[in-house]
Design a protein around this motif. Structure first.
Motif, PDB file in Angstrom:
ATOM      1  N   PHE A 121      24.246  38.343  33.000  1.00 53.65           N
ATOM      2  CA  PHE A 121      25.147  39.469  32.738  1.00 53.65           C
ATOM      3  C   PHE A 121      24.366  40.755  32.458  1.00 53.65           C
ATOM      4  N   LYS A 122      24.790  41.853  33.098  1.00 52.06           N
ATOM      5  CA  LYS A 122      24.192  43.173  32.884  1.00 52.06           C
ATOM      6  C   LYS A 122      25.309  44.181  32.621  1.00 52.06           C
ATOM      7  N   ASP A 123      25.193  44.889  31.502  1.00 51.77           N
ATOM      8  CA  ASP A 123      26.237  45.849  31.132  1.00 51.77           C
ATOM      9  C   ASP A 123      26.458  46.902  32.210  1.00 51.77           C
ATOM     10  N   GLY A 124      25.389  47.311  32.874  1.00 47.60           N
ATOM     11  CA  GLY A 124      25.500  48.358  33.876  1.00 47.60           C
ATOM     12  C   GLY A 124      26.393  47.991  35.040  1.00 47.60           C
ATOM     13  N   ASN A 125      26.597  46.680  35.279  1.00 51.84           N
ATOM     14  CA  ASN A 125      27.452  46.247  36.383  1.00 51.84           C
ATOM     15  C   ASN A 125      28.931  46.519  36.116  1.00 51.84           C
ATOM     16  N   LEU A 126      29.269  46.868  34.882  1.00 51.27           N
ATOM     17  CA  LEU A 126      30.671  47.141  34.551  1.00 51.27           C
ATOM     18  C   LEU A 126      31.010  48.623  34.640  1.00 51.27           C
ATOM     19  N   THR A 127      30.069  49.442  35.098  1.00 48.62           N
ATOM     20  CA  THR A 127      30.337  50.877  35.233  1.00 48.62           C
ATOM     21  C   THR A 127      30.184  51.301  36.695  1.00 48.62           C
ATOM     22  N   PRO A 128      31.058  52.176  37.186  1.00 50.95           N
ATOM     23  CA  PRO A 128      32.248  52.692  36.493  1.00 50.95           C
ATOM     24  C   PRO A 128      33.292  51.589  36.323  1.00 50.95           C
ATOM     25  N   PHE A 129      33.942  51.578  35.169  1.00 51.14           N
ATOM     26  CA  PHE A 129      34.853  50.484  34.840  1.00 51.14           C
ATOM     27  C   PHE A 129      36.089  50.489  35.736  1.00 51.14           C
ATOM     28  N   SER A 130      36.638  51.671  36.011  1.00 44.22           N
ATOM     29  CA  SER A 130      37.846  51.761  36.835  1.00 44.22           C
ATOM     30  C   SER A 130      37.630  52.790  37.937  1.00 44.22           C
ATOM     31  N   PRO A 131      36.901  52.426  39.000  1.00 44.36           N
ATOM     32  CA  PRO A 131      36.535  53.391  40.035  1.00 44.36           C
ATOM     33  C   PRO A 131      37.728  53.991  40.766  1.00 44.36           C
ATOM     34  N   ALA A 132      38.823  53.271  40.850  1.00 40.19           N
ATOM     35  CA  ALA A 132      40.007  53.774  41.565  1.00 40.19           C
ATOM     36  C   ALA A 132      41.098  54.250  40.615  1.00 40.19           C
ATOM     37  N   GLY A 133      40.828  54.312  39.306  1.00 38.46           N
ATOM     38  CA  GLY A 133      41.798  54.821  38.350  1.00 38.46           C
ATOM     39  C   GLY A 133      42.991  53.895  38.162  1.00 38.46           C
ATOM     40  N   LEU A 134      44.070  54.484  37.652  1.00 42.00           N
ATOM     41  CA  LEU A 134      45.276  53.702  37.366  1.00 42.00           C
ATOM     42  C   LEU A 134      45.882  53.102  38.630  1.00 42.00           C
ATOM     43  N   GLY A 135      45.779  53.834  39.738  1.00 40.85           N
ATOM     44  CA  GLY A 135      46.306  53.303  40.993  1.00 40.85           C
ATOM     45  C   GLY A 135      45.604  52.025  41.400  1.00 40.85           C
ATOM     46  N   GLY A 136      44.293  51.988  41.210  1.00 44.04           N
ATOM     47  CA  GLY A 136      43.542  50.781  41.528  1.00 44.04           C
ATOM     48  C   GLY A 136      43.898  49.621  40.615  1.00 44.04           C
ATOM     49  N   ILE A 137      44.123  49.929  39.328  1.00 44.50           N
ATOM     50  CA  ILE A 137      44.520  48.874  38.388  1.00 44.50           C
ATOM     51  C   ILE A 137      45.882  48.312  38.774  1.00 44.50           C
ATOM     52  N   GLY A 138      46.822  49.228  39.166  1.00 40.93           N
ATOM     53  CA  GLY A 138      48.144  48.766  39.578  1.00 40.93           C
ATOM     54  C   GLY A 138      48.080  47.889  40.812  1.00 40.93           C
ATOM     55  N   ALA A 139      47.293  48.325  41.822  1.00 41.46           N
ATOM     56  CA  ALA A 139      47.141  47.516  43.031  1.00 41.46           C
ATOM     57  C   ALA A 139      46.452  46.197  42.715  1.00 41.46           C
ATOM     58  N   GLY A 140      45.460  46.255  41.803  1.00 40.39           N
ATOM     59  CA  GLY A 140      44.778  45.037  41.400  1.00 40.39           C
ATOM     60  C   GLY A 140      45.692  44.078  40.661  1.00 40.39           C
ATOM     61  N   THR A 141      46.648  44.629  39.901  1.00 37.50           N
ATOM     62  CA  THR A 141      47.607  43.792  39.181  1.00 37.50           C
ATOM     63  C   THR A 141      48.498  43.032  40.150  1.00 37.50           C
ATOM     64  N   THR A 142      48.954  43.718  41.200  1.00 39.16           N
ATOM     65  CA  THR A 142      49.777  43.049  42.210  1.00 39.16           C
ATOM     66  C   THR A 142      48.993  41.931  42.885  1.00 39.16           C
ATOM     67  N   ALA A 143      47.720  42.216  43.209  1.00 43.74           N
ATOM     68  CA  ALA A 143      46.880  41.181  43.824  1.00 43.74           C
ATOM     69  C   ALA A 143      46.609  40.048  42.841  1.00 43.74           C
ATOM     70  N   ALA A 144      46.372  40.402  41.570  1.00 51.22           N
ATOM     71  CA  ALA A 144      46.080  39.386  40.557  1.00 51.22           C
ATOM     72  C   ALA A 144      47.286  38.509  40.258  1.00 51.22           C
ATOM     73  N   PHE A 145      48.485  39.058  40.435  1.00 52.44           N
ATOM     74  CA  PHE A 145      49.693  38.297  40.131  1.00 52.44           C
ATOM     75  C   PHE A 145      49.751  37.011  40.946  1.00 52.44           C
ATOM     76  N   PHE A 146      49.243  37.056  42.186  1.00 54.94           N
ATOM     77  CA  PHE A 146      49.247  35.856  43.029  1.00 54.94           C
ATOM     78  C   PHE A 146      48.496  34.715  42.347  1.00 54.94           C
ATOM     79  N   ILE A 202      31.514  39.790  37.887  1.00 51.94           N
ATOM     80  CA  ILE A 202      31.151  41.202  38.034  1.00 51.94           C
ATOM     81  C   ILE A 202      29.908  41.528  37.216  1.00 51.94           C
ATOM     82  N   GLY A 203      29.822  41.008  36.012  1.00 56.76           N
ATOM     83  CA  GLY A 203      28.670  41.265  35.171  1.00 56.76           C
ATOM     84  C   GLY A 203      27.379  40.735  35.753  1.00 56.76           C
ATOM     85  N   ALA A 204      27.474  39.681  36.553  1.00 56.20           N
ATOM     86  CA  ALA A 204      26.270  39.068  37.123  1.00 56.20           C
ATOM     87  C   ALA A 204      25.722  39.853  38.311  1.00 56.20           C
ATOM     88  N   ILE A 205      26.593  40.297  39.229  1.00 55.81           N
ATOM     89  CA  ILE A 205      26.079  40.932  40.453  1.00 55.81           C
ATOM     90  C   ILE A 205      26.739  42.272  40.776  1.00 55.81           C
TER      91      ILE A 205
END
Length: 491
Positions: free
Chosen positions: A211-236, A281-284
């Motif tokens: 695990f490397k902390d730097g792999n988590l930045t930027p945390f939300s590269p696509a902003g709220l829209g990306g989180i919303g789209a990711g939520t729909t994908a994650a729901f599956f 994500i933290g690994a690679i």
């Protein structure tokens, strides 16, 4: 009472639903073999599979490291509805799940469309899951032997192949196990659930070691829209928890165990998904995980510098995804059995084998029908349609809870939705938000799908309804259908 709401909507009381579940229409009934442990394993078996082993990469591609937020939001949506399923599953312990809940709360027409949508949640997801299974079979073969199946035999035309043979094989194997009996299926599901949880825990240990902390930045590269789209994908990744309620007639103590099993499964799975996503994500890094087939095996290979660890993960994925096929096919056959009992679909689906106490004919038909899209369709082409169908069902179940609280205040409930009616209202709101996120193309497909279902109901289901024709009987003299269950014949 010709003018009553029950007559207009053909609402069936919970008392009648439970009584009819015990009716022996074919001379043989289902057997109660499943305890709490088996129900929890069944739920985990139905949920944990393609969504995390295959779908994680798509969610990461949308949201980046903020996929953890997407998983939590998807889980919140499920939790609101899980409370609703827990209340109704304990109060109406039958095999029909959300179909039966809609029948009791909102009436026959809505119930039929819920059953129709369940063909998307259970049926189409079997095909999607089987396609994901094929990817990890190839990954496992490559790690063990250095070669893979030719594309012509391991992918459908949409993915550059001819036929996805492994996808057909896993559906066939699941159907054979389901036909053999519930005891055998439950035992296999429990063993596979424990194994895949162990594999995912092992993945987390390997991932966090690099695990490397730097792999988590930027945390939300696509902003709220990306989180919303990711939520729909994650729901599956959460689809399938409601399958626990389809075991209502085969659980030893359904009123107590079904609510507990649902809530335990959601909690365990959410913690597991977040841990796996952070480890990967933290690994690679997010860009390496996003959009990559068999992403978990790739992560382990990169961290360890060997294909052995990736092969172990691939083996776990093969087992995990196979267990999803098994659990989801089980749920699909029980839904169809309940609809068949009500006369809304042909009677072949309600026939129980006297030898195995399972719906053999219905299981084989389901396997045949859903092996076809598994053989020739791509995973991406069905995921969104499956997701929107599931979200629509979940919204209806939340509404059914509120309808039954008003109509059946004295109904015995072993679990009650907390903070009522805030929870079910929030459940509906979250479902509508995720439906919005699927996009207009999926909306159009879903509207067409519902229109076809409505036509089938009008032309077949409504005309053959046993509730309307007064043809249903029970084996229980103590239970007399009330006024809400006595309907006028269809015209």
């Amino acid at each position: 009472m010709p003018g009553s709401p029950a007559n207009r909507f053909r609402i069936k009381s919970p008392t009648r639903l439970v009584a009819e579940a015990g009716a022996d229409l074919e001379g043989h009934g289902l057997k109660r073999h499943m305890g709490l442990f088996h129900l929890v394993c069944f739920g985990v078996g139905a949920i944990v599979g393609t969504g995390i082993f295959v779908g994680l990469s798509e969610s990461v591609a949308q949201a980046g490291p903020a996929v953890v937020v997407s998983f939590v939001l998807a889980a919140i949506t499920c939790v609101f509805t899980a409370f609703a399923f827990a209340e109704l599953g304990g109060a109406i312990p039958v095999s029909g799940s959300s179909y039966s809940f809609a029948y009791a709360g909102l009436g026959e027409g809505t119930a039929f469309l819920v059953g129709w949508c369940l063909l998307l949640e259970y049926g189409i997801s079997v095909s999607a899951v089987a396609v994901g299974w094929s990817q990890y079979v190839n990954e496992l073969l490559h790690s063990l032997t250095g070669w893979t199946l030719p594309a012509a035999l391991s992918a459908g035309p949409g993915d550059g192949g001819v036929i996805n043979l492994p996808a057909v094989i896993v559906i066939a194997l699941a159907s054979v196990l389901l036909v053999r009996g519930v005891r055998e299926s439950a035992g296999a599901t429990a063993a596979m659930a424990v194994l895949k949880l162990a594999i995912l825990v092992a993945f987390c240990v390997i991932g966090y070691s690099a695990f490397k902390d730097g792999n988590l930045t930027p945390f939300s590269p696509a902003g709220l829209g990306g989180i919303g789209a990711g939520t729909t994908a994650a729901f599956f990744s959460y689809i399938g928890f409601d399958a626990i309620t389809t075991a209502g007639e085969e659980a030893k103590n359904p009123r107590r165990d079904i609510p507990v099993a649902i809530l335990v499964c959601i909690g365990v799975v959410t913690l597991l998904y977040c841990a796996v996503a952070l480890a990967a994500i933290g690994a690679i890094g997010g860009p390496e995980v996003g959009g990559r087939p068999a992403a978990l095996s790739y992560v382990v290979n990169q961290v360890t510098g060997s294909t052995i660890g990736g092969g172990v993960i691939a083996f776990g994925a093969v087992v995990a995804i196979a267990s999803v096929v098994l659990a989801v096919m089980y749920g699909q056959t029980r839904i169809l059995m309940s609809m068949s009992r009500d006369g809304l679909i042909p009677r072949v689906f309600e026939r129980i084998s006297p030898k195995t106490s399972t719906p053999v004919a219905g299981t084989l038909i389901v396997a045949l029908v859903f092996a076809i899209p598994a053989a020739f369709a791509s995973l991406d082409s069905v995921v969104n349609l499956c997701t929107i169908g599931t979200l629509a069902i979940m919204a209806v179940v939340n509404i059914a809870v509120m309808a039954l609280r008003r109509r059946e205040p004295g109904l015995a409930r072993t679990f009650r939705v907390p903070l009522y009616p805030v929870m079910p209202l929030l459940g509906v709101a979250f479902c509508l938000y995720l439906i919005y996120q699927t996009g207009w193309t999926t909306w159009v497909q879903f509207v067409v799908f519902l229109a076809v279902g409505s036509l089938v109901y009008v032309l077949y289901g409504r005309r053959h309804s046993r509730l309307a024709a007064g043809l249903r009987t029970t084996r229980t003299d103590e239970v007399t259908p009330d006024a809400t269950a006595v309907e006028t014949p269809a015209v």
